[in-house]
Design a protein around this motif. Structure first.
Motif, short mmCIF file in Angstrom:
data_model
loop_
_atom_site.label_atom_id
_atom_site.label_comp_id
_atom_site.label_asym_id
_atom_site.label_seq_id
_atom_site.Cartn_x
_atom_site.Cartn_y
_atom_site.Cartn_z
N GLU A 42 -1.54 4.22 -36.21
CA GLU A 42 -2.03 3.33 -37.26
C GLU A 42 -0.90 2.78 -38.12
OE1 GLU A 42 -4.82 5.65 -39.46
OE2 GLU A 42 -6.19 5.88 -37.75
N ASN A 43 0.19 3.52 -38.19
CA ASN A 43 1.31 3.11 -39.04
C ASN A 43 2.53 2.68 -38.23
OD1 ASN A 43 0.51 3.82 -42.03
ND2 ASN A 43 -0.28 5.48 -40.76
N ASN A 44 2.28 2.31 -36.97
CA ASN A 44 3.31 1.74 -36.10
C ASN A 44 4.52 2.65 -35.93
OD1 ASN A 44 1.87 -0.78 -35.73
ND2 ASN A 44 2.47 -1.30 -37.82
N LEU A 45 4.25 3.94 -35.80
CA LEU A 45 5.30 4.91 -35.56
C LEU A 45 5.20 5.39 -34.11
CD1 LEU A 45 4.91 6.71 -38.95
CD2 LEU A 45 7.07 5.75 -38.16
N ASP A 46 6.35 5.52 -33.47
CA ASP A 46 6.39 5.84 -32.05
C ASP A 46 6.42 7.33 -31.76
OD1 ASP A 46 6.67 3.04 -31.13
OD2 ASP A 46 8.58 3.17 -32.19
N GLY A 47 6.78 8.12 -32.76
CA GLY A 47 6.88 9.55 -32.52
C GLY A 47 7.25 10.30 -33.78
N CYS A 48 7.46 11.60 -33.63
CA CYS A 48 7.73 12.43 -34.78
C CYS A 48 8.69 13.55 -34.43
CB CYS A 48 6.43 13.03 -35.32
SG CYS A 48 5.66 14.18 -34.15
N ILE A 49 9.18 14.21 -35.45
CA ILE A 49 10.01 15.40 -35.31
C ILE A 49 9.28 16.54 -36.00
CG2 ILE A 49 12.20 16.48 -35.95
CD1 ILE A 49 13.40 13.61 -35.72
N ALA A 50 8.92 17.55 -35.23
CA ALA A 50 8.17 18.69 -35.75
C ALA A 50 9.14 19.71 -36.34
CB ALA A 50 7.35 19.33 -34.64
N VAL A 51 8.89 20.09 -37.59
CA VAL A 51 9.77 20.99 -38.33
C VAL A 51 9.05 22.30 -38.61
CG1 VAL A 51 11.14 21.28 -40.44
CG2 VAL A 51 10.94 19.02 -39.38
N GLN A 52 9.78 23.39 -38.50
CA GLN A 52 9.19 24.71 -38.70
C GLN A 52 8.60 24.88 -40.09
OE1 GLN A 52 11.65 26.10 -41.74
NE2 GLN A 52 10.54 27.70 -40.63
N ALA A 53 7.52 25.65 -40.16
CA ALA A 53 6.91 25.99 -41.44
C ALA A 53 6.79 27.50 -41.61
CB ALA A 53 5.52 25.34 -41.55
N ASP A 54 7.10 28.24 -40.54
CA ASP A 54 7.03 29.70 -40.57
C ASP A 54 8.32 30.25 -40.00
OD1 ASP A 54 5.68 32.25 -40.91
OD2 ASP A 54 5.56 32.31 -38.72
N GLN A 55 8.81 31.33 -40.60
CA GLN A 55 10.11 31.86 -40.20
C GLN A 55 9.97 32.98 -39.17
OE1 GLN A 55 12.90 30.39 -43.74
NE2 GLN A 55 12.41 32.53 -43.90
N THR A 56 9.56 32.57 -37.97
CA THR A 56 9.45 33.50 -36.85
C THR A 56 9.89 32.77 -35.59
OG1 THR A 56 7.16 32.85 -36.35
CG2 THR A 56 7.48 34.70 -37.89
N LEU A 57 10.32 33.54 -34.60
CA LEU A 57 10.64 32.96 -33.31
C LEU A 57 9.39 32.42 -32.64
CD1 LEU A 57 13.25 35.54 -31.95
CD2 LEU A 57 13.69 33.26 -32.87
#
Length: 277
Positions: A42-57
């Protein structure tokens, strides 16, 4: 390529996700790729970068699995204990994952005012460049002086400052933040994410002009080659929907050239995270 350089996914777990308080009811649910993809389109974006939110492997593995299953997730910023004795072995193993581009530690939650400067952590940071990994810096404004000393130790390590260092937009306090950002921006290996701004403002009463001073300052100090858009979805939902977050940046950068806008909305993220390789 237009890229959202900073967002999160999770299966909500009330025991694990204690940072999501009762005042954050909107975040107490699952947020997964199927929820984000329509917003990107909807906002003409082709992709994203997923960033951690929890500090575990497990978090890193979870994000990598989602990235393997969804082409529009262009990269992952995961977590690993950079202080671990076997960190070199762990980084070597992780380097086989093409979409894993870097790591982040939630330093803003660390009570140790010199966390970034401790020898075990710095040892881990010193090894990242051997594998082409980046590092996302997440801190509060009072920790920015520590960041200055930190980045000076690693002039060849690619860093990006998340959420512009979290300026106190709600209370319109900027002097100490400006002084620190000016020094941080003088280091050419440090980029800056224009992200997470709405949650630093008054989430119940903000307007587009509230962010102009801060965005203008970052653009002036970092230039248009070292800044990138990030939605901070779904955390941004505490104060704005995805479209409104995009509008905050669009309205306050209308004076940029088309080339500069392309860099801000994806080109710089692609360069920093090596999305072309």
């Amino acid at each position: 390529m237009r890229i959202d350089s900073h967002q999160h996914f999770w299966h909500f777990d009330p025991i694990r996700d204690t940072w999501i308080t009762n005042e954050m009811q909107i975040l107490k649910k699952d947020y997964l790729p199927k929820d984000l993809l329509p917003l990107l389109k909807e906002n003409n974006l082709d992709g994203c970068i997923a960033v951690q939110a929890d500090q575990t492997l497990a978090e890193t593995e979870f994000l990598l699995r989602l990235a393997d299953e969804n082409e529009f997730i262009k990269a992952v910023v995961g977590w690993v204990d950079l202080r671990a004795d076997n960190i070199a072995d762990q980084l070597k193993t992780f380097s086989s994952h093409k979409k894993l581009k870097g790591f982040r530690h939630i330093v803003q939650s660390e009570s140790d005012e010199r966390f970034l400067l401790r020898d075990p952590f710095c040892n881990g940071i010193s090894l990242l460049k051997n594998y082409g990994f980046t590092y996302d810096i997440l801190v509060y404004p009072h920790q920015l002086e520590q960041v200055i000393d930190f980045i000076e130790k690693f002039p060849d390590q690619p860093f990006v400052l998340d959420h512009m260092g979290k300026p106190d937009i709600e209370n319109k306090k900027s002097w100490d933040w400006e002084n620190a950002l000016k020094e941080i921006a003088s280091h050419e290996n440090v980029y800056c994410k224009i992200s997470g701004l709405v949650t630093e403002a008054d989430i119940n009463d903000w307007n587009l002009k509230d962010f102009k001073l801060y965005i203008d300052f970052v653009l002036k100090k970092f230039g248009t080659d070292r800044v990138m858009f990030g939605s901070d979805w779904p955390v941004c939902l505490l104060g704005a929907d995805f479209r409104e977050v995009c509008e905050i940046l669009e309205s306050n950068t209308s004076y940029l050239t088309n080339e500069e806008k392309q860099k801000l909305w994806g080109g710089n993220a692609a360069t920093f995270y090596g999305l072309h390789t």
